[in-house]
Design an enzyme around this catalytic site. Structure first.
Site, PDB file in Angstrom:
ATOM      1  N   ASP A  11       9.829  47.747 -12.727  1.00 40.33           N
ATOM      2  CA  ASP A  11      10.654  46.565 -12.763  1.00 40.33           C
ATOM      3  C   ASP A  11      10.290  45.462 -11.541  1.00 40.33           C
ATOM      4  O   ASP A  11      10.133  46.093 -10.768  1.00 40.33           O
ATOM      5  CB  ASP A  11      11.997  46.985 -12.770  1.00 40.33           C
ATOM      6  CG  ASP A  11      12.917  46.289 -13.549  1.00 40.33           C
ATOM      7  OD1 ASP A  11      12.460  45.059 -13.813  1.00 40.33           O
ATOM      8  OD2 ASP A  11      14.072  46.673 -13.795  1.00 40.33           O
ATOM      9  N   HIS A  44       8.496  37.100 -12.411  1.00 45.74           N
ATOM     10  CA  HIS A  44       9.496  37.619 -12.340  1.00 45.74           C
ATOM     11  C   HIS A  44       9.196  39.254 -12.485  1.00 45.74           C
ATOM     12  O   HIS A  44      10.131  40.104 -12.097  1.00 45.74           O
ATOM     13  CB  HIS A  44      10.727  37.301 -13.365  1.00 45.74           C
ATOM     14  CG  HIS A  44      11.091  36.042 -12.702  1.00 45.74           C
ATOM     15  ND1 HIS A  44      12.539  36.102 -12.070  1.00 45.74           N
ATOM     16  CD2 HIS A  44      10.892  34.919 -12.726  1.00 45.74           C
ATOM     17  CE1 HIS A  44      12.850  34.733 -11.705  1.00 45.74           C
ATOM     18  NE2 HIS A  44      11.725  34.006 -12.118  1.00 45.74           N
TER      19      HIS A  44
HETATM   20  P1  ADQ Z   1      15.582  41.402 -16.467  1.00 48.87           P
HETATM   21  O1  ADQ Z   1      14.652  42.571 -16.520  1.00 48.87           O
HETATM   22  O2  ADQ Z   1      16.145  40.448 -17.398  1.00 48.87           O
HETATM   23  O3  ADQ Z   1      14.522  40.193 -15.696  1.00 48.87           O
HETATM   24  P2  ADQ Z   1      17.370  42.382 -14.341  1.00 48.87           P
HETATM   25  O4  ADQ Z   1      16.953  42.450 -12.884  1.00 48.87           O
HETATM   26  O5  ADQ Z   1      17.302  43.669 -14.864  1.00 48.87           O
HETATM   27  O6  ADQ Z   1      16.727  41.166 -15.151  1.00 48.87           O
HETATM   28  O7  ADQ Z   1      18.718  41.753 -14.436  1.00 48.87           O
HETATM   29  C1  ADQ Z   1      19.318  41.828 -15.571  1.00 48.87           C
HETATM   30  C2  ADQ Z   1      20.765  40.877 -15.634  1.00 48.87           C
HETATM   31  O8  ADQ Z   1      21.254  40.764 -17.002  1.00 48.87           O
HETATM   32  C3  ADQ Z   1      21.511  41.373 -14.730  1.00 48.87           C
HETATM   33  O9  ADQ Z   1      22.383  40.144 -14.059  1.00 48.87           O
HETATM   34  C4  ADQ Z   1      22.678  42.037 -15.488  1.00 48.87           C
HETATM   35  O10 ADQ Z   1      23.935  42.306 -15.139  1.00 48.87           O
HETATM   36  C5  ADQ Z   1      22.390  41.639 -17.067  1.00 48.87           C
HETATM   37  N1  ADQ Z   1      22.732  42.541 -17.757  1.00 48.87           N
HETATM   38  C6  ADQ Z   1      21.718  43.486 -18.209  1.00 48.87           C
HETATM   39  N2  ADQ Z   1      22.139  44.380 -19.249  1.00 48.87           N
HETATM   40  C7  ADQ Z   1      23.220  43.748 -19.597  1.00 48.87           C
HETATM   41  C8  ADQ Z   1      24.324  44.057 -20.728  1.00 48.87           C
HETATM   42  N3  ADQ Z   1      24.175  45.051 -21.443  1.00 48.87           N
HETATM   43  N4  ADQ Z   1      25.411  43.179 -20.722  1.00 48.87           N
HETATM   44  C9  ADQ Z   1      25.452  42.188 -19.828  1.00 48.87           C
HETATM   45  N5  ADQ Z   1      24.865  41.756 -18.900  1.00 48.87           N
HETATM   46  C10 ADQ Z   1      23.430  42.563 -18.571  1.00 48.87           C
HETATM   47  C11 ADQ Z   1      13.153  40.028 -15.089  1.00 48.87           C
HETATM   48  C12 ADQ Z   1      12.679  41.139 -14.356  1.00 48.87           C
HETATM   49  C13 ADQ Z   1      13.673  41.756 -13.414  1.00 48.87           C
HETATM   50  C14 ADQ Z   1      13.786  40.799 -12.193  1.00 48.87           C
HETATM   51  C15 ADQ Z   1      14.914  39.574 -12.847  1.00 48.87           C
HETATM   52  C16 ADQ Z   1      14.761  38.598 -11.736  1.00 48.87           C
HETATM   53  O11 ADQ Z   1      12.388  41.927 -15.257  1.00 48.87           O
HETATM   54  O12 ADQ Z   1      12.676  42.983 -12.853  1.00 48.87           O
HETATM   55  O13 ADQ Z   1      14.800  41.555 -11.317  1.00 48.87           O
HETATM   56  O14 ADQ Z   1      13.553  39.247 -14.037  1.00 48.87           O
HETATM   57  O15 ADQ Z   1      13.760  38.136 -11.238  1.00 48.87           O
END
Ligand code: ADQ
Length: 465
Positions: free
Chosen positions: A363, A155
Protein backbone atom coordinates in the site's frame (compact mmCIF):
# COMPACT_ATOMS: atom_id res chain seq x y z
CA UNK A 1 0.43 33.89 -4.19
CA UNK A 2 0.25 31.37 -7.07
CA UNK A 3 -3.05 29.69 -7.84
CA UNK A 4 -3.12 25.95 -7.15
CA UNK A 5 -4.33 23.70 -9.97
CA UNK A 6 -4.89 20.07 -8.94
CA UNK A 7 -5.11 17.44 -11.66
CA UNK A 8 -6.34 13.94 -10.83
CA UNK A 9 -8.23 11.16 -12.55
CA UNK A 10 -11.40 11.59 -10.48
CA UNK A 11 -12.57 14.95 -9.18
CA UNK A 12 -14.40 14.97 -5.83
CA UNK A 13 -17.05 17.56 -6.68
CA UNK A 14 -19.01 18.42 -3.52
CA UNK A 15 -22.50 16.92 -3.67
CA UNK A 16 -21.49 14.23 -6.19
CA UNK A 17 -24.01 11.43 -5.83
CA UNK A 18 -21.40 8.72 -6.39
CA UNK A 19 -18.26 9.75 -4.54
CA UNK A 20 -15.49 7.17 -4.88
CA UNK A 21 -14.19 5.74 -1.56
CA UNK A 22 -10.51 6.51 -1.59
CA UNK A 23 -7.67 8.35 0.01
CA UNK A 24 -6.91 11.08 -2.53
CA UNK A 25 -9.86 13.37 -1.84
CA UNK A 26 -9.31 12.99 1.89
CA UNK A 27 -5.65 13.93 1.72
CA UNK A 28 -6.03 16.91 -0.59
CA UNK A 29 -8.98 18.67 0.99
CA UNK A 30 -6.55 20.83 2.96
CA UNK A 31 -4.64 22.03 -0.09
CA UNK A 32 -7.67 23.72 -1.60
CA UNK A 33 -8.04 27.41 -0.98
CA UNK A 34 -10.41 30.03 -2.36
CA UNK A 35 -9.71 30.29 -6.08
CA UNK A 36 -8.10 26.83 -6.58
CA UNK A 37 -8.92 24.84 -9.70
CA UNK A 38 -9.39 21.04 -9.71
CA UNK A 39 -9.29 19.36 -13.09
CA UNK A 40 -9.99 15.75 -14.11
CA UNK A 41 -12.40 13.16 -15.39
CA UNK A 42 -16.11 13.65 -14.75
CA UNK A 43 -16.66 9.93 -14.15
CA UNK A 44 -18.84 9.85 -17.30
CA UNK A 45 -18.10 7.71 -20.33
CA UNK A 46 -19.34 9.27 -23.55
CA UNK A 47 -19.19 8.62 -27.28
CA UNK A 48 -16.23 11.03 -27.62
CA UNK A 49 -13.67 12.49 -25.24
CA UNK A 50 -14.56 16.12 -24.45
CA UNK A 51 -12.62 18.92 -26.08
CA UNK A 52 -13.95 21.47 -23.60
CA UNK A 53 -14.44 21.16 -19.85
CA UNK A 54 -17.66 21.28 -17.87
CA UNK A 55 -17.13 23.80 -15.09
CA UNK A 56 -18.83 24.10 -11.70
CA UNK A 57 -17.86 26.11 -8.63
CA UNK A 58 -18.40 25.22 -5.00
CA UNK A 59 -17.06 26.86 -1.84
CA UNK A 60 -14.78 29.14 -3.88
CA UNK A 61 -13.14 26.22 -5.74
CA UNK A 62 -13.62 25.66 -9.47
CA UNK A 63 -14.03 22.08 -10.68
CA UNK A 64 -13.39 21.48 -14.39
CA UNK A 65 -14.07 18.02 -15.81
CA UNK A 66 -14.08 16.20 -19.10
CA UNK A 67 -15.95 13.10 -20.23
CA UNK A 68 -13.89 10.25 -21.65
CA UNK A 69 -14.90 8.24 -24.71
CA UNK A 70 -15.83 4.64 -23.86
CA UNK A 71 -13.08 3.21 -26.03
CA UNK A 72 -10.42 5.58 -24.60
CA UNK A 73 -11.60 4.75 -21.10
CA UNK A 74 -11.19 1.05 -21.69
CA UNK A 75 -7.61 1.43 -22.94
CA UNK A 76 -6.54 4.19 -20.57
CA UNK A 77 -8.20 3.25 -17.29
CA UNK A 78 -9.09 -0.42 -17.37
CA UNK A 79 -6.33 -1.43 -19.77
CA UNK A 80 -3.07 0.35 -19.07
CA UNK A 81 -3.54 2.25 -15.76
CA UNK A 82 -5.22 -0.56 -13.84
CA UNK A 83 -4.30 -3.59 -15.94
CA UNK A 84 -0.58 -2.86 -16.26
CA UNK A 85 0.70 0.04 -14.15
CA UNK A 86 -1.23 -0.55 -10.93
CA UNK A 87 -0.29 -4.24 -10.51
CA UNK A 88 3.30 -3.39 -11.41
CA UNK A 89 3.53 -0.60 -8.81
CA UNK A 90 1.92 -2.86 -6.21
CA UNK A 91 4.55 -5.58 -6.84
CA UNK A 92 2.07 -7.91 -8.58
CA UNK A 93 3.91 -8.62 -11.83
CA UNK A 94 1.86 -11.77 -12.34
CA UNK A 95 -1.28 -9.66 -12.72
CA UNK A 96 0.28 -7.18 -15.15
CA UNK A 97 -1.07 -7.36 -18.65
CA UNK A 98 0.38 -5.04 -21.29
CA UNK A 99 -1.18 -4.28 -24.64
CA UNK A 100 0.20 -1.72 -27.04
CA UNK A 101 -3.27 -0.30 -27.78
CA UNK A 102 -3.91 0.23 -24.06
CA UNK A 103 -0.67 2.17 -23.73
CA UNK A 104 -1.62 4.28 -26.77
CA UNK A 105 -5.05 4.95 -25.19
CA UNK A 106 -3.35 5.97 -21.93
CA UNK A 107 -1.17 8.45 -23.77
CA UNK A 108 -4.21 9.74 -25.71
CA UNK A 109 -6.17 10.45 -22.53
CA UNK A 110 -3.16 12.05 -20.81
CA UNK A 111 -2.84 14.27 -23.91
CA UNK A 112 -6.57 15.09 -23.82
CA UNK A 113 -6.26 16.16 -20.17
CA UNK A 114 -3.38 18.49 -21.08
CA UNK A 115 -5.01 19.91 -24.20
CA UNK A 116 -8.21 20.85 -22.40
CA UNK A 117 -6.43 22.08 -19.26
CA UNK A 118 -3.75 24.24 -20.95
CA UNK A 119 -6.12 27.07 -22.04
CA UNK A 120 -7.49 27.30 -18.47
CA UNK A 121 -4.05 28.00 -17.00
CA UNK A 122 -2.74 31.38 -15.84
CA UNK A 123 0.89 32.45 -15.82
CA UNK A 124 1.17 32.33 -12.02
CA UNK A 125 -0.38 28.86 -11.60
CA UNK A 126 1.35 25.93 -10.00
CA UNK A 127 0.08 22.59 -11.20
CA UNK A 128 -0.09 19.52 -9.01
CA UNK A 129 -0.76 16.26 -10.89
CA UNK A 130 -1.75 13.10 -9.01
CA UNK A 131 -1.13 9.44 -9.36
CA UNK A 132 -0.23 6.70 -11.77
CA UNK A 133 -3.13 7.31 -14.17
CA UNK A 134 -1.51 10.61 -15.17
CA UNK A 135 2.24 9.93 -15.42
CA UNK A 136 2.42 11.68 -18.81
CA UNK A 137 0.25 14.77 -18.20
CA UNK A 138 3.27 16.92 -17.29
CA UNK A 139 4.98 15.97 -20.54
CA UNK A 140 1.83 16.71 -22.57
CA UNK A 141 1.40 20.09 -20.85
CA UNK A 142 4.97 20.98 -21.80
CA UNK A 143 4.14 19.99 -25.39
CA UNK A 144 1.28 22.53 -25.20
CA UNK A 145 3.81 25.21 -24.23
CA UNK A 146 3.06 25.22 -20.49
CA UNK A 147 6.11 26.52 -18.61
CA UNK A 148 4.59 26.91 -15.13
CA UNK A 149 5.88 24.75 -12.29
CA UNK A 150 4.45 21.23 -12.40
CA UNK A 151 4.51 18.81 -9.48
CA UNK A 152 3.57 15.14 -9.48
CA UNK A 153 2.65 13.00 -6.49
CA UNK A 154 2.47 9.23 -6.64
CA UNK A 155 -0.03 7.68 -4.21
CA UNK A 156 1.14 4.09 -4.77
CA UNK A 157 4.61 2.70 -4.09
CA UNK A 158 7.30 3.00 -6.76
CA UNK A 159 9.19 -0.16 -7.67
CA UNK A 160 12.95 -0.75 -8.12
CA UNK A 161 14.48 -1.27 -11.60
CA UNK A 162 14.20 -5.08 -11.87
CA UNK A 163 10.42 -4.71 -11.58
CA UNK A 164 9.96 -1.41 -13.38
CA UNK A 165 11.96 -2.64 -16.36
CA UNK A 166 9.40 -5.41 -16.86
CA UNK A 167 6.97 -2.78 -18.12
CA UNK A 168 7.21 -2.37 -21.88
CA UNK A 169 7.76 1.35 -22.65
CA UNK A 170 9.17 1.90 -19.13
CA UNK A 171 11.83 4.33 -20.39
CA UNK A 172 9.32 6.39 -22.35
CA UNK A 173 7.04 6.67 -19.33
CA UNK A 174 9.86 7.64 -16.99
CA UNK A 175 10.99 10.29 -19.48
CA UNK A 176 7.45 11.65 -19.63
CA UNK A 177 7.30 11.88 -15.84
CA UNK A 178 10.57 13.82 -15.82
CA UNK A 179 8.82 16.79 -17.46
CA UNK A 180 7.72 17.72 -13.90
CA UNK A 181 9.75 19.94 -11.58
CA UNK A 182 8.88 18.15 -8.33
CA UNK A 183 8.08 14.45 -7.96
CA UNK A 184 6.79 13.30 -4.58
CA UNK A 185 6.51 9.94 -2.81
CA UNK A 186 5.10 8.74 0.52
CA UNK A 187 8.30 7.08 1.76
CA UNK A 188 12.08 7.12 1.43
CA UNK A 189 11.97 3.60 -0.03
CA UNK A 190 9.72 4.65 -2.93
CA UNK A 191 11.85 7.69 -3.69
CA UNK A 192 14.98 5.56 -3.63
CA UNK A 193 13.38 3.06 -6.02
CA UNK A 194 12.46 5.91 -8.37
CA UNK A 195 15.97 7.39 -8.28
CA UNK A 196 17.41 3.93 -8.98
CA UNK A 197 15.17 3.71 -12.06
CA UNK A 198 16.37 7.16 -13.16
CA UNK A 199 19.96 5.92 -12.70
CA UNK A 200 19.48 2.63 -14.52
CA UNK A 201 17.05 3.63 -17.28
CA UNK A 202 18.04 7.25 -17.96
CA UNK A 203 21.67 7.01 -16.84
CA UNK A 204 21.36 10.03 -14.56
CA UNK A 205 22.70 10.20 -11.03
CA UNK A 206 20.77 12.33 -8.49
CA UNK A 207 22.78 14.40 -5.98
CA UNK A 208 22.60 14.00 -2.20
CA UNK A 209 19.50 16.27 -2.14
CA UNK A 210 17.66 13.88 -4.51
CA UNK A 211 17.85 16.49 -7.27
CA UNK A 212 18.84 15.73 -10.84
CA UNK A 213 18.82 17.45 -14.21
CA UNK A 214 17.04 15.96 -17.20
CA UNK A 215 16.86 17.70 -20.58
CA UNK A 216 17.83 21.00 -18.95
CA UNK A 217 15.17 20.76 -16.22
CA UNK A 218 16.14 20.53 -12.56
CA UNK A 219 13.93 17.91 -10.92
CA UNK A 220 13.55 17.49 -7.20
CA UNK A 221 12.36 14.12 -5.82
CA UNK A 222 10.80 14.54 -2.38
CA UNK A 223 9.34 12.43 0.41
CA UNK A 224 5.99 13.78 1.63
CA UNK A 225 3.92 11.28 3.63
CA UNK A 226 0.20 11.98 3.25
CA UNK A 227 -1.87 12.30 6.42
CA UNK A 228 -5.30 13.18 7.74
CA UNK A 229 -6.85 16.09 9.62
CA UNK A 230 -6.32 14.49 13.03
CA UNK A 231 -8.32 16.92 15.17
CA UNK A 232 -11.33 16.84 12.83
CA UNK A 233 -11.30 13.04 12.64
CA UNK A 234 -11.02 12.68 16.43
CA UNK A 235 -13.97 15.03 16.86
CA UNK A 236 -16.03 13.12 14.30
CA UNK A 237 -15.23 9.78 15.98
CA UNK A 238 -16.09 11.12 19.43
CA UNK A 239 -19.43 12.48 18.19
CA UNK A 240 -20.31 9.32 16.30
CA UNK A 241 -19.29 6.78 18.92
CA UNK A 242 -22.72 7.36 20.47
CA UNK A 243 -24.70 7.59 17.21
CA UNK A 244 -27.64 5.29 16.60
CA UNK A 245 -25.50 3.11 14.30
CA UNK A 246 -22.62 2.88 16.81
CA UNK A 247 -24.96 2.18 19.72
CA UNK A 248 -26.63 -0.60 17.85
CA UNK A 249 -23.24 -2.09 16.90
CA UNK A 250 -22.12 -1.90 20.52
CA UNK A 251 -25.28 -3.55 21.81
CA UNK A 252 -24.91 -6.38 19.32
CA UNK A 253 -21.40 -7.07 20.67
CA UNK A 254 -22.62 -7.48 24.23
CA UNK A 255 -19.39 -6.08 25.71
CA UNK A 256 -17.13 -8.40 23.71
CA UNK A 257 -14.14 -7.12 21.69
CA UNK A 258 -14.42 -5.90 18.10
CA UNK A 259 -11.75 -6.01 15.38
CA UNK A 260 -12.33 -3.67 12.44
CA UNK A 261 -10.93 -3.45 8.91
CA UNK A 262 -11.89 -0.91 6.24
CA UNK A 263 -10.63 -1.10 2.67
CA UNK A 264 -11.36 -0.62 -0.95
CA UNK A 265 -12.02 -4.10 -2.32
CA UNK A 266 -8.61 -4.39 -3.93
CA UNK A 267 -6.18 -7.29 -4.23
CA UNK A 268 -3.39 -5.15 -2.73
CA UNK A 269 -5.31 -4.79 0.53
CA UNK A 270 -4.75 -8.41 1.56
CA UNK A 271 -8.38 -9.24 2.38
CA UNK A 272 -8.34 -13.04 1.87
CA UNK A 273 -5.04 -13.26 3.79
CA UNK A 274 -6.64 -11.38 6.67
CA UNK A 275 -9.59 -13.78 6.76
CA UNK A 276 -7.11 -16.66 6.89
CA UNK A 277 -5.49 -14.98 9.89
CA UNK A 278 -8.88 -14.84 11.63
CA UNK A 279 -9.23 -18.53 10.85
CA UNK A 280 -5.81 -19.19 12.44
CA UNK A 281 -6.69 -17.09 15.49
CA UNK A 282 -9.87 -19.05 16.14
CA UNK A 283 -8.09 -22.36 15.54
CA UNK A 284 -5.05 -21.59 17.73
CA UNK A 285 -6.80 -19.65 20.48
CA UNK A 286 -10.23 -21.21 21.04
CA UNK A 287 -10.85 -18.81 23.96
CA UNK A 288 -11.68 -16.14 21.37
CA UNK A 289 -14.52 -18.19 19.88
CA UNK A 290 -17.96 -16.81 20.74
CA UNK A 291 -16.08 -13.73 21.94
CA UNK A 292 -14.29 -11.61 19.37
CA UNK A 293 -16.15 -10.23 16.34
CA UNK A 294 -14.53 -8.96 13.16
CA UNK A 295 -16.17 -6.25 11.11
CA UNK A 296 -14.80 -6.11 7.57
CA UNK A 297 -16.06 -3.15 5.53
CA UNK A 298 -14.90 -3.34 1.92
CA UNK A 299 -16.06 -0.80 -0.66
CA UNK A 300 -16.35 -2.19 -4.20
CA UNK A 301 -13.70 -0.82 -6.52
CA UNK A 302 -12.87 -1.17 -10.26
CA UNK A 303 -15.56 -3.80 -10.73
CA UNK A 304 -15.11 -3.74 -14.49
CA UNK A 305 -11.82 -5.61 -14.04
CA UNK A 306 -11.94 -9.41 -13.89
CA UNK A 307 -9.24 -9.56 -11.17
CA UNK A 308 -11.43 -7.46 -8.89
CA UNK A 309 -14.57 -9.50 -9.55
CA UNK A 310 -12.54 -12.66 -8.87
CA UNK A 311 -11.30 -11.18 -5.61
CA UNK A 312 -14.83 -10.46 -4.48
CA UNK A 313 -15.89 -14.04 -5.16
CA UNK A 314 -12.82 -15.36 -3.35
CA UNK A 315 -13.51 -13.13 -0.37
CA UNK A 316 -17.18 -14.12 -0.17
CA UNK A 317 -16.15 -17.76 -0.29
CA UNK A 318 -13.39 -17.45 2.33
CA UNK A 319 -15.58 -15.48 4.73
CA UNK A 320 -18.36 -18.05 4.23
CA UNK A 321 -15.99 -20.92 5.02
CA UNK A 322 -14.64 -19.35 8.20
CA UNK A 323 -18.08 -18.30 9.38
CA UNK A 324 -19.43 -21.76 8.60
CA UNK A 325 -16.62 -23.37 10.58
CA UNK A 326 -16.87 -21.30 13.76
CA UNK A 327 -20.31 -19.65 13.96
CA UNK A 328 -22.74 -20.53 16.72
CA UNK A 329 -26.47 -19.92 16.77
CA UNK A 330 -25.85 -16.61 18.59
CA UNK A 331 -22.43 -15.57 17.25
CA UNK A 332 -20.74 -15.07 13.87
CA UNK A 333 -17.02 -14.31 13.82
CA UNK A 334 -16.92 -12.16 10.67
CA UNK A 335 -19.44 -9.50 9.66
CA UNK A 336 -18.77 -8.73 6.06
CA UNK A 337 -20.06 -5.54 4.41
CA UNK A 338 -19.20 -5.02 0.75
CA UNK A 339 -20.22 -1.43 0.25
CA UNK A 340 -18.97 2.02 1.17
CA UNK A 341 -20.38 3.42 4.36
CA UNK A 342 -20.55 7.00 5.62
CA UNK A 343 -17.30 8.43 6.89
CA UNK A 344 -18.95 9.63 10.09
CA UNK A 345 -20.27 6.11 10.83
CA UNK A 346 -16.83 4.65 10.12
CA UNK A 347 -15.23 7.06 12.57
CA UNK A 348 -17.62 6.03 15.34
CA UNK A 349 -17.07 2.32 14.61
CA UNK A 350 -13.28 2.72 14.77
CA UNK A 351 -13.60 4.20 18.24
CA UNK A 352 -15.51 1.17 19.50
CA UNK A 353 -12.95 -1.33 18.23
CA UNK A 354 -10.26 -3.05 20.27
CA UNK A 355 -8.30 -3.96 17.13
CA UNK A 356 -7.74 -2.02 13.91
CA UNK A 357 -6.46 -4.59 11.43
CA UNK A 358 -4.72 -2.93 8.48
CA UNK A 359 -2.86 -5.64 6.61
CA UNK A 360 -2.37 -4.76 2.92
CA UNK A 361 0.10 -6.86 0.94
CA UNK A 362 1.35 -3.51 -0.43
CA UNK A 363 0.00 0.00 0.00
CA UNK A 364 1.32 3.44 -0.87
CA UNK A 365 0.45 4.81 2.56
CA UNK A 366 -2.93 3.59 3.95
CA UNK A 367 -4.98 6.32 5.58
CA UNK A 368 -7.26 3.88 7.39
CA UNK A 369 -4.38 3.17 9.82
CA UNK A 370 -4.16 6.89 10.60
CA UNK A 371 -7.92 7.29 10.91
CA UNK A 372 -8.08 4.37 13.35
CA UNK A 373 -5.46 6.00 15.61
CA UNK A 374 -7.15 9.41 15.47
CA UNK A 375 -10.51 7.86 16.37
CA UNK A 376 -9.37 6.15 19.58
CA UNK A 377 -10.25 7.21 23.11
CA UNK A 378 -6.80 7.91 24.66
CA UNK A 379 -8.08 6.64 28.02
CA UNK A 380 -8.97 3.23 26.58
CA UNK A 381 -7.44 2.97 23.11
CA UNK A 382 -7.60 0.10 20.66
CA UNK A 383 -4.52 -1.55 19.16
CA UNK A 384 -3.38 -1.05 15.57
CA UNK A 385 -2.11 -4.12 13.69
CA UNK A 386 -0.25 -2.85 10.63
CA UNK A 387 1.35 -4.51 7.63
CA UNK A 388 5.05 -3.80 7.22
CA UNK A 389 4.30 -3.36 3.50
CA UNK A 390 2.06 -0.31 3.99
CA UNK A 391 3.87 3.01 3.57
CA UNK A 392 2.38 3.98 6.94
CA UNK A 393 4.66 1.42 8.64
CA UNK A 394 7.64 3.74 8.04
CA UNK A 395 6.07 6.22 10.49
CA UNK A 396 3.77 4.14 12.72
CA UNK A 397 6.44 2.04 14.36
CA UNK A 398 4.47 1.69 17.62
CA UNK A 399 1.76 -0.36 15.94
CA UNK A 400 2.00 -4.16 16.05
CA UNK A 401 3.87 -4.54 12.76
CA UNK A 402 3.19 -7.80 10.91
CA UNK A 403 3.94 -9.64 7.70
CA UNK A 404 0.47 -9.98 6.11
CA UNK A 405 1.55 -13.10 4.22
CA UNK A 406 2.08 -14.92 7.53
CA UNK A 407 -1.40 -15.80 8.82
CA UNK A 408 0.02 -17.15 12.10
CA UNK A 409 1.98 -13.98 12.78
CA UNK A 410 -1.12 -11.85 12.17
CA UNK A 411 -3.21 -14.18 14.36
CA UNK A 412 -0.64 -13.87 17.16
CA UNK A 413 -0.77 -10.08 16.87
CA UNK A 414 -4.58 -10.22 17.12
CA UNK A 415 -4.28 -12.35 20.26
CA UNK A 416 -1.72 -9.96 21.72
CA UNK A 417 -3.87 -6.95 20.87
CA UNK A 418 -7.01 -8.40 22.44
CA UNK A 419 -5.12 -9.16 25.67
CA UNK A 420 -2.84 -6.10 25.74
CA UNK A 421 -2.84 -4.37 29.15
CA UNK A 422 -4.25 -0.85 29.32
CA UNK A 423 -0.93 0.87 30.10
CA UNK A 424 0.76 -0.63 27.03
CA UNK A 425 -2.20 0.29 24.83
CA UNK A 426 -2.05 3.83 26.14
CA UNK A 427 1.67 4.26 25.64
CA UNK A 428 1.57 2.85 22.10
CA UNK A 429 -1.42 5.02 21.24
CA UNK A 430 0.28 8.15 22.62
CA UNK A 431 3.30 7.58 20.38
CA UNK A 432 1.14 6.80 17.35
CA UNK A 433 -0.97 9.90 17.88
CA UNK A 434 2.15 12.07 18.05
CA UNK A 435 3.29 10.49 14.82
CA UNK A 436 0.08 11.16 12.86
CA UNK A 437 -0.03 14.72 14.18
CA UNK A 438 3.49 15.18 12.85
CA UNK A 439 2.48 14.22 9.31
CA UNK A 440 -1.05 15.59 8.98
CA UNK A 441 -2.86 16.31 5.73
CA UNK A 442 -2.03 19.98 6.16
CA UNK A 443 1.69 19.35 6.56
CA UNK A 444 1.66 17.05 3.54
CA UNK A 445 0.13 19.74 1.35
CA UNK A 446 2.25 22.55 2.79
CA UNK A 447 5.45 20.61 2.34
CA UNK A 448 4.72 19.65 -1.25
CA UNK A 449 3.54 23.13 -2.23
CA UNK A 450 6.50 24.83 -0.54
CA UNK A 451 8.87 22.86 -2.71
CA UNK A 452 6.72 23.35 -5.81
CA UNK A 453 6.06 27.03 -5.28
CA UNK A 454 8.18 29.45 -7.32
CA UNK A 455 8.36 31.61 -4.17
CA UNK A 456 7.96 30.52 -0.53
CA UNK A 457 4.36 30.02 0.57
CA UNK A 458 3.70 31.94 3.80
CA UNK A 459 1.15 30.10 5.84
CA UNK A 460 0.18 29.76 9.47
CA UNK A 461 1.77 27.00 11.53
CA UNK A 462 -0.26 23.80 11.44
CA UNK A 463 -2.85 23.83 14.21
CA UNK A 464 -3.63 20.17 13.72
CA UNK A 465 -2.93 19.12 17.32
P1 ADQ B 1 -6.64 4.15 -1.41
O1 ADQ B 1 -6.06 2.79 -1.51
O2 ADQ B 1 -8.00 4.34 -1.93
O3 ADQ B 1 -5.71 5.25 -2.12
P2 ADQ B 1 -6.48 4.46 1.57
O4 ADQ B 1 -5.28 5.12 2.11
O5 ADQ B 1 -6.69 3.01 1.84
O6 ADQ B 1 -6.63 4.80 0.05
O7 ADQ B 1 -7.70 5.29 2.11
C1 ADQ B 1 -8.99 4.94 1.79
C2 ADQ B 1 -9.97 6.03 2.24
O8 ADQ B 1 -11.26 5.62 1.83
C3 ADQ B 1 -10.00 6.19 3.73
O9 ADQ B 1 -10.27 7.53 4.05
C4 ADQ B 1 -11.16 5.28 4.15
O10 ADQ B 1 -11.83 5.70 5.30
C5 ADQ B 1 -12.08 5.36 2.94
N1 ADQ B 1 -12.73 4.07 2.74
C6 ADQ B 1 -12.16 2.90 2.44
N2 ADQ B 1 -13.07 1.91 2.41
C7 ADQ B 1 -14.24 2.47 2.70
C8 ADQ B 1 -15.57 1.97 2.86
N3 ADQ B 1 -15.87 0.68 2.74
N4 ADQ B 1 -16.53 2.85 3.17
C9 ADQ B 1 -16.24 4.16 3.34
N5 ADQ B 1 -15.02 4.68 3.22
C10 ADQ B 1 -14.03 3.87 2.91
C11 ADQ B 1 -4.40 5.49 -2.49
C12 ADQ B 1 -3.28 4.53 -2.08
C13 ADQ B 1 -3.07 4.55 -0.58
C14 ADQ B 1 -2.83 5.97 -0.09
C15 ADQ B 1 -3.92 6.89 -0.59
C16 ADQ B 1 -3.58 8.34 -0.29
O11 ADQ B 1 -3.59 3.21 -2.51
O12 ADQ B 1 -1.95 3.74 -0.24
O13 ADQ B 1 -2.82 5.99 1.33
O14 ADQ B 1 -4.07 6.80 -2.00
O15 ADQ B 1 -2.35 8.68 -0.84
Amino acid sequence: MPRLVIVSNRVPIPGDRNPAAGGLAVGLADALTEGSLWFGWSGRRASTTSEHPAIVSAHGVTYATIDIAEIDYRHYYTGFANGALYPLLLYRLGLMSFRQEDYAGYRTVNRAFATVLAPLLRPDDMIWVHDYQLFAVGHELRACGVEQRIGFFLHTPFVPPPLFCALPRAVELLEALCACDVIGFHTHDYREAFLQCVRVLLNIEADSEATFTYRGRVIQAIVAPIGIDVAAFTAMATRNATSVAANSLMQSLGGRPLGISVDRLDYAKGLPNRIQAVDRLLAQYPEHRKRVTFLQIAAPSREELADYRGLRRELDRTVGEVNGRYSEADWTPIRHITRAIRRSSLAGFYRLARLGIVTPLRDGMNLVAKEFIAAQNPADPGVLILSRFAGAAEELTDALIVNPFDADEVANAMHLGINMPLDERQSRHKALLASIRGSSARRFCQHFLEVLSPQPVHSAEPTDV
